[in-house]
Design a protein around this motif. Structure first.
Motif, PDB file in Angstrom:
ATOM      1  N   ALA A  15       0.851  -1.208  -0.120  1.00 56.55           N
ATOM      2  CA  ALA A  15       0.013  -0.060  -0.037  1.00 56.55           C
ATOM      3  C   ALA A  15       0.865   1.366   0.017  1.00 56.55           C
ATOM      4  N   ASP A  16       2.014   1.209   0.487  1.00 59.30           N
ATOM      5  CA  ASP A  16       2.982   2.287   0.586  1.00 59.30           C
ATOM      6  C   ASP A  16       3.985   2.495  -0.659  1.00 59.30           C
ATOM      7  N   ILE A  17       3.687   1.540  -1.784  1.00 52.24           N
ATOM      8  CA  ILE A  17       4.456   1.524  -3.095  1.00 52.24           C
ATOM      9  C   ILE A  17       3.812   2.517  -3.937  1.00 52.24           C
ATOM     10  N   ASP A  18       4.692   3.879  -3.840  1.00 52.21           N
ATOM     11  CA  ASP A  18       3.843   5.112  -4.979  1.00 52.21           C
ATOM     12  C   ASP A  18       4.532   5.024  -6.267  1.00 52.21           C
ATOM     13  N   ILE A  58      -0.111  -1.042  -8.456  1.00 52.57           N
ATOM     14  CA  ILE A  58      -0.689  -2.110  -7.532  1.00 52.57           C
ATOM     15  C   ILE A  58      -1.036  -1.237  -6.185  1.00 52.57           C
ATOM     16  N   SER A  59      -0.999  -0.159  -6.157  1.00 48.29           N
ATOM     17  CA  SER A  59      -1.080   0.570  -4.981  1.00 48.29           C
ATOM     18  C   SER A  59      -2.355   1.903  -5.069  1.00 48.29           C
ATOM     19  N   GLN A  60      -3.360   1.789  -3.827  1.00 48.75           N
ATOM     20  CA  GLN A  60      -4.222   2.680  -3.926  1.00 48.75           C
ATOM     21  C   GLN A  60      -3.691   4.287  -3.687  1.00 48.75           C
ATOM     22  N   LEU A  61      -2.473   4.229  -3.082  1.00 48.57           N
ATOM     23  CA  LEU A  61      -1.680   5.535  -2.990  1.00 48.57           C
ATOM     24  C   LEU A  61      -1.186   6.341  -4.185  1.00 48.57           C
ATOM     25  N   ALA A  62      -0.647   5.356  -5.020  1.00 51.76           N
ATOM     26  CA  ALA A  62      -0.152   5.700  -6.465  1.00 51.76           C
ATOM     27  C   ALA A  62      -1.485   6.297  -7.338  1.00 51.76           C
ATOM     28  N   MET A  63      -2.517   5.418  -7.150  1.00 51.69           N
ATOM     29  CA  MET A  63      -3.630   5.778  -8.020  1.00 51.69           C
ATOM     30  C   MET A  63      -3.975   7.164  -7.604  1.00 51.69           C
ATOM     31  N   ASN A  64      -4.172   7.317  -6.116  1.00 50.82           N
ATOM     32  CA  ASN A  64      -4.685   8.611  -5.694  1.00 50.82           C
ATOM     33  C   ASN A  64      -3.558   9.756  -6.219  1.00 50.82           C
TER      34      ASN A  64
END
Length: 881
Positions: free
Chosen positions: A572-575, A649-655
């Motif tokens: 989840a932390d992979i931006d 693969i990360s919600q953080l990156a999508m945001n």
């Protein structure tokens, strides 16, 4: 009488028993030490020698040669440049994108190797009978044409077959050097610049120049010339300088040491490591100088015109390094250096066993510590009063003889065969032209490096890279869109047709046709590969003649956000996100809808919930719709934006992608970006941008990957080096519980570790920092990493490193495959200059609209690792002589 015999027998038996017991005690003692430090080469050699001495021969004790890839003595030979597994993964990736890999491929110095030293053969083959590598030169006259250029006068003093570093503005070179010295943690692996910093004090000392800065300030032009590239272990070199005026020329005597070897030659002063080299430079004929070489003339025309310096490896220089005399002699030296390392550890082991230095190698053999036949050409080795082993021709580990100082007239038959194998392999790589190498640097508001390598070898990592990107350099529009923001942005030209032609079946057809396919046949081959791909992915038969993947555009790109820890501890932390330009967004959306429908058909559902929708799962963030594919292990997020497709693969990156589109158009590209690309230009096959001001956080933990090696791996390597040094220290005179008495034997020990310091006292070595310390003796290698958070400053990476990196503002990298070979441009913000250099301007008015494929992940991954060098914190500081 019988009683007397019995008594004598009893005494002999008791003596032998006690002797055997004493021997075992000695073996047990060193065995116990090895339990605590199994990788200590001194202890290992000592144990082998004792086994042999006491008749407990094993395969281990009979293998005299030392075989470690890394030891303190190996570091001594390399000038302290190879410790801590510091640059394996990052270094390899950085080498690829900066062109260093191409330089290594051209020189092939890593293939020199060593001879078998246990098979004596007569040197009956004249070296003149060996045919050098035979590759034709470029058509230099045709490539130069009628263009005009100026040949620097100082190049008339440079032999054409030597390394030439020209510094027409020495003060600019000093600026670069000072930045490298202060910021080696950022620049460490770029063209091995960090390594040059470690060597410089030793090189200046050997030249007899204790104050190099004063020398540089007093000259208006300077050149460095070297016989070969073997600065570690050793080569011969010289400085050629032009004083600013007569006063500075007179003051030159005050700058250099009394034993410096120098002379005025014309308008220049020449300072050399040997009289022989000085005389060679003094008597140089103009026809043998660099000034007369056409390949050098071409470099003068093609390299950055605003350069402040130029490093040049000429065609004649590379021919010399790949010729039979140099290769075979260098191989002989490598053979002796490995033997010197083994013998030196045997001498260290003997010192620990007996308390004295052996006077000669035969003494250790006579006392049964070494086998009689374990040293080839024993008569060539000696031991001095301080225990240093030396070879009569090649010197010692601490004073290696340069290859050029040893003459070679004849070789053995095996040496001849080995060189012929090398020559045959080399010529199979370079099938067309020989390749000189040039690297220019410019100091302005950017530190700008421009590399040209002509050409690339056929069997090369670069040739593999070229299969997956478009042939022609182009303006990579995705990199110049301010909405695609991030701490790191990478873009590469891409051709789906080239990728389809690289499939196994397509390659086989092309090989069978020997490249004789016309365009219609190639188009048919591409279509066939594309339809096979569609059948595999979509599970349906495409329409005859249908181009299924023509919605893919001609660029792929990657972004990394500002708070990555670069570990996989929490997905989840992979931006990080990937993207591809699109020719047809609607067709791309339909393609992914078909993939989803097949996924739904073949899925067994997730627990109590089944998948029945014909549309991909969607969600919304800040009013923007995006999609998700739940694979059962990780979720794949994707979105279509304007002319591009993004996946992560990360919600953080999508945001972050969505946020970037919301504010990017207002923020623009930023000054750091524009200044980098003002220098390197906007037309490349691969380009990358780093916004160092956006790197807001580093996560400090033991598994953080810094320069290709985790913190835990680095600390374990440092532990081995320091414990080995302490092992020797305890056996030497003047031992005081510290490492002071080994300074003459181990000159490149690590002294600090990311803000903490190594301290030796009372026979132990500690890592001290943040108010606490770890004993490297009491803590095993795998345990020490658990204690790192107690010693390292928790703000070191989050704050200190981040602030240091932000000083550079930004960086840009451009890699271009040109007809002549490879061109690489690297520009990094100069922390000492804020005013933009008017000679370099940026234009973002161009615009054109013209792929996420698993194979391309390797390509992009390589680029990422390279540019992450700029994010990494510093390595250990090397102690210089």
């Amino acid at each position: 009488m019988n009683s007397l015999k019995s008594a004598v027998l009893l005494l002999v038996t008791l003596f032998c028993t006690n002797l055997s017991w004493a021997n075992q005690v000695e073996l047990d003692a060193v065995s116990s030490e090895l339990e605590a430090n199994r990788d200590d080469p001194i202890l290992q050699m000592q144990y082998k020698m004792l086994l042999r001495k006491y008749g407990q021969d094993t395969n281990s004790s009979r293998r005299f040669r030392w075989g470690r890839n890394q030891s303190n003595l190996r570091l001594e030979l390399s000038g302290g440049l190879g410790s801590a597994a510091a640059s394996r993964e990052f270094g390899r990736s950085m080498d690829l994108l900066t062109g260093q890999r191409a330089i290594e491929e051209s020189l092939q110095l890593g293939s020199i190797g060593q001879n078998r030293d246990n098979q004596e053969q007569p040197q009956t083959v004249p070296v003149s009978d060996l045919k050098p590598v035979d590759i034709v030169s470029h058509p230099w006259e045709e490539m130069i044409g009628t263009r005009e250029f100026t040949v620097p006068d100082i190049s008339k003093r440079i032999p054409k077959d030597m390394l030439f570093v020209h510094m027409p503005k020495p003060v600019k070179f000093l600026e670069l050097e000072n930045i490298l010295s202060d910021q080696n943690n950022v620049f460490g692996d770029v063209y091995r610049l960090g390594q040059s910093q470690g060597l410089k004090p030793k090189m200046m000392k050997r030249l007899g120049i204790p104050d190099a800065d004063s020398l540089i300030h007093g000259v208006e032009e300077m050149a460095f010339v070297s016989v070969d590239l073997s600065f570690a272990p050793r080569t011969d070199y010289a400085l050629i300088v032009k004083p600013k005026n007569a006063l500075m020329e007179k003051g030159f005597d005050l700058i250099v040491a009394e034993d410096a070897i120098y002379k005025k030659v014309g308008d220049h002063l020449v300072i050399a490591t040997t009289d022989q080299l000085l005389k060679q430079l003094e008597s140089l004929d103009s026809s043998d100088s660099m000034a007369s070489e056409l390949d050098y003339h071409y470099a003068l025309l093609e390299m950055e015109p605003n350069r402040d310096g130029l490093v040049y490896l000429s065609e004649a220089f590379i021919r010399k390094l790949t010729g039979p005399s140099y290769r075979i002699n260098a191989r002989r030296r490598n053979t002796v250096l490995n033997a010197l390392e083994s013998l030196q550890y045997a001498v260290f082991g003997y010192r620990r066993i007996t308390g004295d230095w052996p006077t000669e190698i035969t003494q250790m053999m006579d006392e049964s510590y070494l086998a009689k036949d374990s040293v080839f050409e024993l008569e060539n080795y000696s031991i001095d009063q301080d225990g240093r082993v030396a070879h009569s021709v090649w010197g010692s580990i601490w004073q290696v003889t340069p290859v050029n100082q040893v003459s070679i007239t004849a070789v053995t038959q095996s040496e001849r065969e080995n060189y012929e194998r090398f020559s045959s392999g080399y010529q199979s790589f370079f099938r067309e032209f020989f390749d000189p190498i040039a690297i220019a640097f410019t100091m302005s508001d950017q530190i700008y490096l421009h590399t040209l390598i002509t050409p690339l070898i056929d069997n090369s990592d670069y040739r593999d890279l070229q299969q997956f990107i478009s042939d022609q350099p182009k303006r990579l529009d995705t990199l110049f869109n301010p909405r695609r923001n991030g701490a790191l942005l990478v873009a590469a030209g891409f051709s789906i047709d080239d990728l389809l032609l690289s499939t196994r079946r397509s390659r086989r057809v092309l090989q069978e046709a020997e490249g004789e396919l016309d365009q219609a046949q190639r188009d048919a081959l591409i279509l066939q590969a594309e339809q096979e791909f569609a059948r595999d992915i979509l599970g349906e038969e495409p329409q005859p003649g249908e181009r299924v993947l023509d919605f893919l555009g001609d660029e792929i790109f990657l972004g990394i956000g500002e708070k990555n820890s670069f570990t996989l501890s929490n997905i989840a932390d992979i931006d990080v996100w990937f993207g591809v330009k699109l020719n047809n967004r609607e067709k791309a959306e339909a393609f992914f809808r078909k993939i989803w429908q097949r996924f739904v058909r073949e899925s067994s559902g997730f627990g109590a919930f089944g998948l029945s929708s014909t549309e991909p799962l969607s969600n919304e963030y800040n009013g923007q719709k995006y999609f998700m594919l739940p694979t059962g292990m990780i979720n794949i997020f994707y979105i279509f934006y304007d002319d591009a497709f993004y996946v992560t693969i990360s919600q953080l990156a999508m945001n972050r992608i969505i946020d970037g589109y919301g504010k990017g158009s207002e923020a623009g590209l930023g000054e750091a970006f524009e200044r980098s690309f003002a220098h390197i230009g906007d037309t490349h096959n691969i380009a990358a941008s780093v916004n160092l001001e956006q790197v807001s956080k580093f996560r400090m933990d033991q598994q953080m990957n810094v320069f290709g090696s985790t913190l835990s791996n680095q600390i374990r390597q440092h532990r081995l080096m320091l414990l080995e040094a302490m092992t020797l220290a305890k056996s030497l005179p003047n031992y005081d519980g510290t490492l002071e008495n080994v300074a003459a034997y181990y000159r490149d020990l690590p002294v600090d570790f990311y803000g903490a310091e190594y301290v030796a006292q009372d026979g132990e070595v500690f890592l001290v920092g943040d108010g606490e310390g770890i004993s490297l003796h009491e803590t095993q290698g795998h345990q020490i990493t658990r204690q790192l958070p107690n010693v390292l400053d928790q703000t070191y990476f989050d704050t200190t490193v981040r602030d240091e990196i932000a000083k550079f503002r930004g960086a840009g990298l451009g890699v271009s495959f040109i007809p002549e070979g490879l061109e690489v441009k690297l520009s990094i913000g100069n922390p000492n200059v804020a005013e933009p250099d008017e000679r370099f301007s940026f234009d973002n008015t161009q615009s054109s609209d013209k792929t996420w494929n698993p194979v391309l992940f390797l390509v992009i991954g390589a680029v990422v690792l390279v540019v992450l060098l700029l994010f990494a914190s510093g390595r250990k500081t090397q102690r210089a002589d």
